[in-house]
Design a protein around this motif. Structure first.
Motif, PDB file in Angstrom:
ATOM      1  N   GLY A 153       0.821  -1.218   0.000  1.00 38.42           N
ATOM      2  CA  GLY A 153       0.000   0.000   0.000  1.00 38.42           C
ATOM      3  C   GLY A 153       0.852   1.265   0.000  1.00 38.42           C
ATOM      4  O   GLY A 153       0.513   2.252  -0.663  1.00 38.42           O
ATOM      5  N   HIS A 154       1.974   1.242   0.753  1.00 38.37           N
ATOM      6  CA  HIS A 154       2.874   2.407   0.758  1.00 38.37           C
ATOM      7  C   HIS A 154       3.410   2.680  -0.656  1.00 38.37           C
ATOM      8  O   HIS A 154       3.486   3.830  -1.089  1.00 38.37           O
ATOM      9  CB  HIS A 154       4.088   2.175   1.667  1.00 38.37           C
ATOM     10  CG  HIS A 154       3.769   2.060   3.132  1.00 38.37           C
ATOM     11  ND1 HIS A 154       4.577   1.346   3.994  1.00 38.37           N
ATOM     12  CD2 HIS A 154       2.773   2.572   3.884  1.00 38.37           C
ATOM     13  CE1 HIS A 154       4.079   1.421   5.221  1.00 38.37           C
ATOM     14  NE2 HIS A 154       2.978   2.158   5.180  1.00 38.37           N
ATOM     15  N   VAL A 155       3.784   1.602  -1.359  1.00 39.32           N
ATOM     16  CA  VAL A 155       4.346   1.779  -2.713  1.00 39.32           C
ATOM     17  C   VAL A 155       3.279   2.360  -3.633  1.00 39.32           C
ATOM     18  O   VAL A 155       3.525   3.311  -4.377  1.00 39.32           O
ATOM     19  CB  VAL A 155       4.855   0.439  -3.310  1.00 39.32           C
ATOM     20  CG1 VAL A 155       5.462   0.680  -4.683  1.00 39.32           C
ATOM     21  CG2 VAL A 155       5.859  -0.234  -2.390  1.00 39.32           C
ATOM     22  N   LYS A 156       2.086   1.792  -3.543  1.00 39.05           N
ATOM     23  CA  LYS A 156       0.986   2.246  -4.411  1.00 39.05           C
ATOM     24  C   LYS A 156       0.705   3.732  -4.161  1.00 39.05           C
ATOM     25  O   LYS A 156       0.531   4.505  -5.101  1.00 39.05           O
ATOM     26  CB  LYS A 156      -0.250   1.390  -4.123  1.00 39.05           C
ATOM     27  CG  LYS A 156      -1.525   1.917  -4.724  1.00 39.05           C
ATOM     28  CD  LYS A 156      -1.988   1.124  -5.899  1.00 39.05           C
ATOM     29  CE  LYS A 156      -3.317   1.674  -6.388  1.00 39.05           C
ATOM     30  NZ  LYS A 156      -3.792   1.045  -7.582  1.00 39.05           N
ATOM     31  N   LYS A 157       0.694   4.132  -2.893  1.00 43.03           N
ATOM     32  CA  LYS A 157       0.428   5.528  -2.537  1.00 43.03           C
ATOM     33  C   LYS A 157       1.483   6.460  -3.164  1.00 43.03           C
ATOM     34  O   LYS A 157       1.157   7.507  -3.689  1.00 43.03           O
ATOM     35  CB  LYS A 157       0.447   5.643  -1.004  1.00 43.03           C
ATOM     36  CG  LYS A 157       0.212   7.034  -0.442  1.00 43.03           C
ATOM     37  CD  LYS A 157       0.311   7.058   1.085  1.00 43.03           C
ATOM     38  CE  LYS A 157       1.753   6.998   1.566  1.00 43.03           C
ATOM     39  NZ  LYS A 157       1.958   7.199   2.995  1.00 43.03           N
ATOM     40  N   MET A 158       2.745   6.027  -3.144  1.00 45.31           N
ATOM     41  CA  MET A 158       3.835   6.910  -3.577  1.00 45.31           C
ATOM     42  C   MET A 158       4.110   6.858  -5.076  1.00 45.31           C
ATOM     43  O   MET A 158       4.525   7.850  -5.650  1.00 45.31           O
ATOM     44  CB  MET A 158       5.127   6.567  -2.817  1.00 45.31           C
ATOM     45  CG  MET A 158       5.021   6.801  -1.320  1.00 45.31           C
ATOM     46  SD  MET A 158       6.590   6.550  -0.460  1.00 45.31           S
ATOM     47  CE  MET A 158       6.754   4.788  -0.471  1.00 45.31           C
ATOM     48  N   ALA A 285       5.974   2.408   8.840  1.00 48.65           N
ATOM     49  CA  ALA A 285       4.512   2.461   8.694  1.00 48.65           C
ATOM     50  C   ALA A 285       3.954   3.557   9.606  1.00 48.65           C
ATOM     51  O   ALA A 285       3.053   4.307   9.215  1.00 48.65           O
ATOM     52  CB  ALA A 285       3.896   1.110   9.026  1.00 48.65           C
ATOM     53  N   ALA A 286       4.523   3.691  10.809  1.00 45.32           N
ATOM     54  CA  ALA A 286       4.075   4.742  11.736  1.00 45.32           C
ATOM     55  C   ALA A 286       4.378   6.121  11.145  1.00 45.32           C
ATOM     56  O   ALA A 286       3.545   7.040  11.222  1.00 45.32           O
ATOM     57  CB  ALA A 286       4.771   4.575  13.082  1.00 45.32           C
ATOM     58  N   MET A 287       5.545   6.266  10.519  1.00 43.49           N
ATOM     59  CA  MET A 287       5.886   7.560   9.912  1.00 43.49           C
ATOM     60  C   MET A 287       4.952   7.887   8.748  1.00 43.49           C
ATOM     61  O   MET A 287       4.508   9.025   8.591  1.00 43.49           O
ATOM     62  CB  MET A 287       7.364   7.578   9.487  1.00 43.49           C
ATOM     63  CG  MET A 287       8.286   7.757  10.693  1.00 43.49           C
ATOM     64  SD  MET A 287      10.037   7.339  10.413  1.00 43.49           S
ATOM     65  CE  MET A 287      10.511   8.493   9.194  1.00 43.49           C
ATOM     66  N   HIS A 288       4.640   6.868   7.922  1.00 42.50           N
ATOM     67  CA  HIS A 288       3.683   7.084   6.812  1.00 42.50           C
ATOM     68  C   HIS A 288       2.334   7.531   7.373  1.00 42.50           C
ATOM     69  O   HIS A 288       1.718   8.469   6.860  1.00 42.50           O
ATOM     70  CB  HIS A 288       3.490   5.797   6.003  1.00 42.50           C
ATOM     71  CG  HIS A 288       4.559   5.525   4.986  1.00 42.50           C
ATOM     72  ND1 HIS A 288       4.626   6.188   3.782  1.00 42.50           N
ATOM     73  CD2 HIS A 288       5.611   4.669   4.990  1.00 42.50           C
ATOM     74  CE1 HIS A 288       5.656   5.743   3.081  1.00 42.50           C
ATOM     75  NE2 HIS A 288       6.277   4.822   3.798  1.00 42.50           N
ATOM     76  N   THR A 289       1.851   6.841   8.419  1.00 39.92           N
ATOM     77  CA  THR A 289       0.540   7.164   8.993  1.00 39.92           C
ATOM     78  C   THR A 289       0.547   8.580   9.568  1.00 39.92           C
ATOM     79  O   THR A 289      -0.342   9.390   9.260  1.00 39.92           O
ATOM     80  CB  THR A 289       0.192   6.164  10.128  1.00 39.92           C
ATOM     81  OG1 THR A 289       0.212   4.866   9.570  1.00 39.92           O
ATOM     82  CG2 THR A 289      -1.181   6.442  10.721  1.00 39.92           C
ATOM     83  N   MET A 290       1.547   8.878  10.379  1.00 37.94           N
ATOM     84  CA  MET A 290       1.615  10.200  11.025  1.00 37.94           C
ATOM     85  C   MET A 290       1.699  11.317   9.993  1.00 37.94           C
ATOM     86  O   MET A 290       1.164  12.403  10.193  1.00 37.94           O
ATOM     87  CB  MET A 290       2.834  10.275  11.948  1.00 37.94           C
ATOM     88  CG  MET A 290       2.628   9.552  13.254  1.00 37.94           C
ATOM     89  SD  MET A 290       1.326  10.385  14.192  1.00 37.94           S
ATOM     90  CE  MET A 290       1.294   9.437  15.680  1.00 37.94           C
ATOM     91  N   ASP A 291       2.390  11.038   8.879  1.00 37.83           N
ATOM     92  CA  ASP A 291       2.563  12.072   7.851  1.00 37.83           C
ATOM     93  C   ASP A 291       1.248  12.392   7.145  1.00 37.83           C
ATOM     94  O   ASP A 291       1.121  13.436   6.518  1.00 37.83           O
ATOM     95  CB  ASP A 291       3.619  11.623   6.831  1.00 37.83           C
ATOM     96  CG  ASP A 291       4.295  12.808   6.155  1.00 37.83           C
ATOM     97  OD1 ASP A 291       4.268  13.923   6.727  1.00 37.83           O
ATOM     98  OD2 ASP A 291       4.856  12.627   5.064  1.00 37.83           O
ATOM     99  N   GLY A 292       0.266  11.486   7.284  1.00 37.88           N
ATOM    100  CA  GLY A 292      -1.024  11.712   6.622  1.00 37.88           C
ATOM    101  C   GLY A 292      -2.051  12.366   7.531  1.00 37.88           C
ATOM    102  O   GLY A 292      -3.208  12.534   7.140  1.00 37.88           O
TER     103      GLY A 292
END
Ligand code: AMP
Ligand code: MG
Length: 322
Positions: A153-158, A285-292
């Motif tokens: 999901g992170h890859v797809k988002k970016m 994953a926590a950094m991705h979540t917090m950044d959103g």
């Protein structure tokens, strides 16, 4: 650069192999982070990696192989201590810098005489490497300097629309990049802290030196890296920093315990009982979540050192760099 309507996500190794064989890029799972893979021998595909990531051409790529036996087309020589490390840690999150074979395109190593190689520990990607029959160059599948992806999901988002396919192998179980060891005059040196601790490396080959110093950083090891867009503070004293920034809308990443100073929904706790391996698996994953979440500031609690805490703090220090 290839543009597609939408990036597909799935578990189809045959499709991934077909795309890679046709010179396209595919994101692949590993135990560290997701990689953005291309056929090592296809210079056009290798160049596309730099375009898609907006990565400077001076930043070399790691080559992924399925076995020590398949290194013959990648490296010219294996020093004895490198062989010991391969035996101890491969497949696994250890990258070795070794003299490159003539077949490795210069774009892969940024013109350097050594090539970075590893055998990753992920069943899907090992099966893919065997199926395609060529080595895969694969840096992390994120735009340059942004947070590395630890799930599909992170890859797809970016990278949505920039690559045709993400091979979904689930969440990465290590969650931070490989440790990089090189050799100068046969002496081992650390080029990047990572998923394997310095202590564990030294148990196998004895004392290693640090190739990374404030002045001489390894190629590609820029200070700013792994960074969210939201400003991040790497904190030695969480409560003190929360109080200092109390006028901001803050999100907190910590290990073990929630702090009483903020509502729990503004906090992500990475592990229980000082289980820093789990913390590593959850950190990006926590950094991705917090950044959103639209915070003004993310405060990340630094880990106890040494061990894996040293590598995790290295990532937090780079995440806060400007
Ligand atoms: P990434 O795959 O995005 O984690 O980045 C790969 C990193 O490996 C680079 O940023 C360099 O720090 C290191 N690296 C790769 N190849 C070489 C090389 N030939 N010499 C020195 N460092 C390398
Ligand atoms: Mg990277």
């Amino acid at each position: 650069m290839t543009t597609v309507q939408e990036t597909l996500v799935g578990k189809d190794i045959s499709l991934a192999a077909q795309l890679l064989g046709a010179g396209k890029l595919v994101a692949i799972p590993t135990e560290t982070v997701y990689g953005l893979a291309a056929n090592m021998f296809c210079e056009e595909a290798v160049n596309q990696i730099f375009t898609v990531k907006q990565r400077p051409a001076t930043n070399p790529l790691i080559v992924h192989a399925h076995s020590v036996e398949s290194l013959t087309e990648i490296v010219a020589e294996i020093p004895p201590k490198a062989a010991l490390l391969m035996q101890a840690f491969w497949p696994g999150p250890l990258t070795l810098l070794l003299p490159k074979s003539k077949q490795v395109p210069n774009a892969v190593t940024a013109g350097l005489p050594n090539v970075a190689v590893r055998v990753p520990k992920h069943a899907l990607t090992l099966a893919l490497l065997k199926k395609v029959g060529f080595p895969l160059v694969a840096p992390s599948a994120n735009p340059y300097t942004y947070i590395s992806p630890t799930n599909a999901g992170h890859v797809k988002k970016m990278l949505n629309g920039k690559i045709p396919y993400v091979l979904d192998g689930g969440p990465c179980n290590m969650g931070i990049e490989s440790t990089i060891i090189g050799f100068s005059d046969g002496m081992p040196a650390l080029y990047r802290m990572g998923a394997i601790s310095i202590e564990d490396i030294e148990k196998v080959i004895g004392k290693i030196t640090l190739a990374i110093t404030e002045k001489a950083i390894a190629p590609g090891m820029h200070l700013k890296h792994y960074s969210p867009i939201t400003p991040l503070v790497a904190s030695d004293n969480l409560e003190q920093d929360i109080i200092k920034h109390r006028n901001h809308n803050i999100g907190v990443i910590t290990y073990n315990n929630y702090t009483q100073l903020l509502p729990s929904e503004k906090q992500l706790v990475l592990c229980e009982n000082d289980d820093f391996k789990t913390a590593a698996a959850n950190l990006y994953a926590a950094m991705h979540t917090m950044d959103g979440k639209g915070y003004d500031l993310i405060i990340a609690h630094k880990f106890p050192e040494p061990g894996i805490g040293l590598s995790l703090n290295d990532r937090l220090n780079r995440a806060r760099a400007t």
